[in-house]
Design a protein around this motif. Structure first.
Motif, short mmCIF file in Angstrom:
data_model
loop_
_atom_site.label_atom_id
_atom_site.label_comp_id
_atom_site.label_asym_id
_atom_site.label_seq_id
_atom_site.Cartn_x
_atom_site.Cartn_y
_atom_site.Cartn_z
N GLY A 124 0.90 -1.36 -0.03
CA GLY A 124 -0.16 -0.11 -0.11
C GLY A 124 0.89 1.17 0.03
N MET A 125 1.75 1.25 0.61
CA MET A 125 2.92 2.32 0.73
C MET A 125 3.59 2.76 -0.67
N ALA A 126 3.83 1.46 -1.17
CA ALA A 126 4.45 1.68 -2.48
C ALA A 126 3.73 2.68 -3.38
N GLY A 127 2.53 2.17 -3.56
CA GLY A 127 1.76 3.20 -4.59
C GLY A 127 1.77 4.75 -4.10
N TRP A 128 1.69 4.92 -2.96
CA TRP A 128 1.42 6.31 -2.38
C TRP A 128 2.87 7.13 -2.55
N ILE A 129 4.02 6.12 -2.34
CA ILE A 129 5.18 6.85 -2.65
C ILE A 129 5.44 7.07 -3.92
N ALA A 130 5.08 6.14 -4.84
CA ALA A 130 5.12 6.25 -6.18
C ALA A 130 4.69 7.56 -6.76
N LEU A 131 3.43 7.63 -6.25
CA LEU A 131 2.47 8.82 -6.57
C LEU A 131 3.21 10.27 -6.20
#
Length: 132
Positions: A60-67
């Motif tokens: 879940g964090m990976a998507g937000w970090i990429a954004l």
């Protein structure tokens, strides 16, 4: 009105004579092995559930970090364009482009230098721990 506890608490120290008569060392070792196995299974299940939770959270964090990184990239691109547009009337198009490129390269060099210093500090700490 208090109700009395139906089972009395076990004594802290058992009577050695009755204890020795009902148990053997082999039974104690077997019980210890069973208790150890139960403890190990419980610990493994606990650590597995922690790892599963960490993995799901990391996804879940990976998507937000990429954004967040993409948005920072676009903000920096807007800053570059803004600098070019602001400097062009003052110093001309070519000099504005040169100034912005040199500024970006300077920022990149400073960032690389800071990262190198952090890496060297970590290496020193690791060498100190190995020597100790």
């Amino acid at each position: 009105m208090e109700t009395p506890d139906p089972q009395p608490e076990p004594p802290l120290v058992k009577d050695e004579a009755s204890d020795a008569a009902t148990r053997s060392l082999i039974d104690d070792v077997r019980q210890l092995a069973v208790d150890g196995r139960t403890l190990l299974e419980a610990e493994l299940a606990y650590q597995k559930s922690r790892a599963t939770l960490a993995g799901q959270t990391a996804k879940g964090m990976a998507g937000w970090i990429a954004l967040a990184l993409a948005l920072v990239f676009f903000a920096l691109m807007a800053l570059v364009m803004g600098l070019l547009l602001a400097l062009t009337p003052l110093i001309g198009g070519w000099l504005a482009m040169l100034a912005v490129v040199l500024g970006i390269l300077l920022a990149a060099a400073l960032s690389g230098w800071a990262a190198k210093r952090k890496w060297q500090a970590m290496e020193r700490r690791l060498k100190e721990e190995e020597a100790a």
